[in-house]
Every structure is written in structure tokens, then in C-alpha cells.
Write a protein that holds these residues in place. Structure first.
Motif, PDB file in Angstrom:
ATOM      1  N   PHE A  39       0.836  -1.199  -0.103  1.00  0.00           N
ATOM      2  CA  PHE A  39       0.099  -0.013   0.056  1.00  0.00           C
ATOM      3  C   PHE A  39       0.652   1.357   0.082  1.00  0.00           C
ATOM      4  O   PHE A  39       0.761   2.154  -0.738  1.00  0.00           O
ATOM      5  CB  PHE A  39      -0.886   0.149   1.229  1.00  0.00           C
ATOM      6  N   HIS A  40       1.878   1.397   0.730  1.00  0.00           N
ATOM      7  CA  HIS A  40       2.752   2.492   1.016  1.00  0.00           C
ATOM      8  C   HIS A  40       3.619   2.743  -0.251  1.00  0.00           C
ATOM      9  O   HIS A  40       3.738   3.895  -0.744  1.00  0.00           O
ATOM     10  CB  HIS A  40       3.588   2.614   2.135  1.00  0.00           C
ATOM     11  N   LEU A  41       3.984   1.740  -1.028  1.00  0.00           N
ATOM     12  CA  LEU A  41       4.824   1.821  -2.225  1.00  0.00           C
ATOM     13  C   LEU A  41       3.748   2.348  -3.426  1.00  0.00           C
ATOM     14  O   LEU A  41       4.342   3.018  -4.173  1.00  0.00           O
ATOM     15  CB  LEU A  41       5.610   0.288  -2.434  1.00  0.00           C
ATOM     16  N   LYS A  42       2.519   1.854  -3.237  1.00  0.00           N
ATOM     17  CA  LYS A  42       1.503   2.291  -4.155  1.00  0.00           C
ATOM     18  C   LYS A  42       1.484   3.592  -4.218  1.00  0.00           C
ATOM     19  O   LYS A  42       1.079   4.120  -5.230  1.00  0.00           O
ATOM     20  CB  LYS A  42       0.170   1.360  -3.902  1.00  0.00           C
ATOM     21  N   SER A  43       1.476   4.164  -3.102  1.00  0.00           N
ATOM     22  CA  SER A  43       1.340   5.712  -2.927  1.00  0.00           C
ATOM     23  C   SER A  43       2.341   6.455  -3.765  1.00  0.00           C
ATOM     24  O   SER A  43       2.110   7.713  -4.059  1.00  0.00           O
ATOM     25  CB  SER A  43       1.095   6.292  -1.489  1.00  0.00           C
TER      26      SER A  43
END
Length: 280
Positions: A275-279
Motif C-alpha cells: 500500500f505504501h509503495l503504491k502511494s
């Protein structure tokens, strides 16, 4: 700022280290954990996840129980896990030695009341001391994520929401979403901040999102069988407030059958890193 390596262990081709340093902000010696993937050891600059742990925890709980090293190595993320409060013989503690206040329960706020205000400045410690220290000593780029569990979930939400220019995204497991209205938060805020409830609201995630739409992605996971779910966490109220903004940037998920433990965290932690990397 000087730091010293206290311990070092190889893990998934990276290094898990524990560091100590003198904190001017907290007026005591502090320690924090860092995991450096192999690519970081080779000198590559990587994103960094700041993890804030919960009541009774130290910097070691997350590093030892969550399985973060395998995930961080897979996705090339540096991980930093500070302690949960100031510590030392001169640091005041709950007179009853209760688990939910004092040592191990800094709540990631800046205390304004005696005898707490000299040492209990965890909000400023994270922002003004730990982040610059990490920037100085480790191969991090300018991509920061923040996450945490329970009291640390509260810390991740409030620090992230109030400092969105520093972080790309926020996630949390079982966070205390509305501390000014639940027993854990009322006890801590009464002691650390006094009776002015306007000051309490500054460190309350639900209050922070009531009138201001967050401008960075948020993911919250909450176990349905968490023993603290109903009385302490206010997850449903926080979920309703985020849902009112009708944005796919915000997600509060109720995970059936899961509790408040690290078994829960370990199950969904890789999803949080993705999720964080998708941001980005």
C-alpha cells in the motif's frame, strides 16, 4: 548527532541493528531499531518506513515479532522503529506502575504538565530528532511512510495527518482513533496535557479528520475479535468519517476473526508495505 550500534544481526541478506543515542528532546538516552536491506548496505538510497509501537512495547517488539525483515528485503524498504517513551532512572513513571501510562506509554504527544513535560516529548522527538538523525546516518531518499499499532497507530495517524508534507502515506493496525473519548486516552491526556480538552483534540485522529479531508492515502486494519475494539479504539467512528469523504485513498478494513496481537500484524503487514509503495 552521534549514534552507537548496540546490536547487529544478519537477516534476509540485510542487517537488523539496534542503536543508542542521547536525546536532547527527551533528556535521556534512547534506542531505536533499524533494518537495512542488502541494497541499502550497497549504498543505494531507499524509502523508509517509520513504525510506532503500542503500549508496553519497546523498539524491539516489532523487529522481533512481525517478520518485517523478509518483507522489507523483498520490497527494498528501510525500517525504523523507535522506543515508545523516554526511559531512565530520572524519567517519571505512573505511581501505580500501570501499563497504560508512563514508561512504555508516551502516546507520541508533547506533555505540557509537570512532572511529565521535561521528558515526555515524543511528538517532537519523532519529527525533530529521529527523522533528521535517520536522514543523516542512513541511505534514505525523501520517501517516508509512517505506520504503527494501537497506541502507535494513534501516533502514526496523528503525526502523519499533521505533517503530510513529510510522509507519502499512513497505515495503522488497531489504532486508538479517538483517544480523547476512550479510557486509555483520557488517562494519558489528562496527565500529560491537563484539563484543556482543546489541547487533547490536537492529538486525536478522529478530530483531525472531522473538518479537514486528509491529503495523503490512509489504510487501517482492525481485527473483529480484538478485545479492545469496542471500548478503546473507536474504529467505526473513524471509518464513518473517512467514508464521508468518498475517496478511494482511504480504507478502513475490519478483518474477521483477528485480534490485537502480532499474529494479526504479521498476517497483513506485506499488504501495508505494498500500500505504501503504491502511494508513489
Amino acid at each position: 548527532m552521534n549514534i552507537e550500534i548496540k546490536s547487529e544481526n544478519k537477516s534476509f541478506d540485510g542487517l537488523n541493528r539496534q542503536y543508542t543515542h542521547r536525546s536532547n528532546t527527551l533528556d535521556c538516552d534512547m534506542q531505536f531499531g533499524v533494518f537495512l536491506p542488502e541494497k541499502a548496505l550497497q549504498g543505494n538510497k531507499l524509502p523508509v518506513l517509520f513504525w510506532l509501537s503500542g503500549l508496553t512495547c519497546t523498539d524491539e517488539n516489532f523487529m522481533q515479532k512481525s517478520g518485517i525483515q523478509k518483507i522489507a528485503s523483498k520490497y527494498n524498504v528501510i525500517v525504523v522503529a523507535p522506543d515508545t517513551s523516554p526511559r531512565g532512572e530520572s524519567v517519571p513513571d505512573d505511581v501505580d506502575k500501570s501499563y497504560d501510562f508512563g514508561l512504555g506509554a508516551g502516546f507520541y504527544i508533547n506533555a505540557t504538565q509537570e512532572p511529565w513535560k521535561k521528558n515526555y516529548q515524543m511528538y517532537s522527538y519523532i519529527l525533530e530528532e529521529l527523522i533528521p538523525l535517520v536522514d543523516e546516518h542512513f541511505p534514505v531518499d525523501d520517501t517516508r511512510f509512517i505506520s504503527g499499532h494501537s497506541m502507535g497507530g494513534h501516533g502514526a495517524l496523528t503525526i502523519g495527518l499533521k505533517n503530510s508534507e513529510l510522509f507519502k502515506s499512513i497505515s495503522a493496525f488497531s489504532p486508538i482513533c479517538n483517544p480523547s473519548q476512550v479510557p486509555w486516552g483520557i488517562k494519558a491526556f489528562s496527565n500529560y496535557l491537563g484539563d484543556d480538552k482543546n489541547q487533547w483534540k490536537k492529538y486525536d485522529a478522529l478530530e483531525l479528520v472531522k473538518n479537514n479531508k486528509p491529503n495523503l492515502p490512509i489504510l487501517v486494519d482492525q481485527g473483529s475479535d480484538d478485545v479492545f475494539y469496542a471500548e478503546q479504539l473507536s474504529t467505526v467512528s473513524f471509518q464513518k468519517q473517512l467514508n464521508a469523504y468518498d475517496s478511494d485513498q482511504f480504507s478502513v478494513r475490519i478483518q474477521e476473526g483477528y485480534d490485537h496481537s502480532y499474529y494479526f500484524i504479521a498476517t497483513f503487514l506485506e499488504e501495508h508495505i505494498k500500500f505504501h509503495l503504491k502511494s508513489l
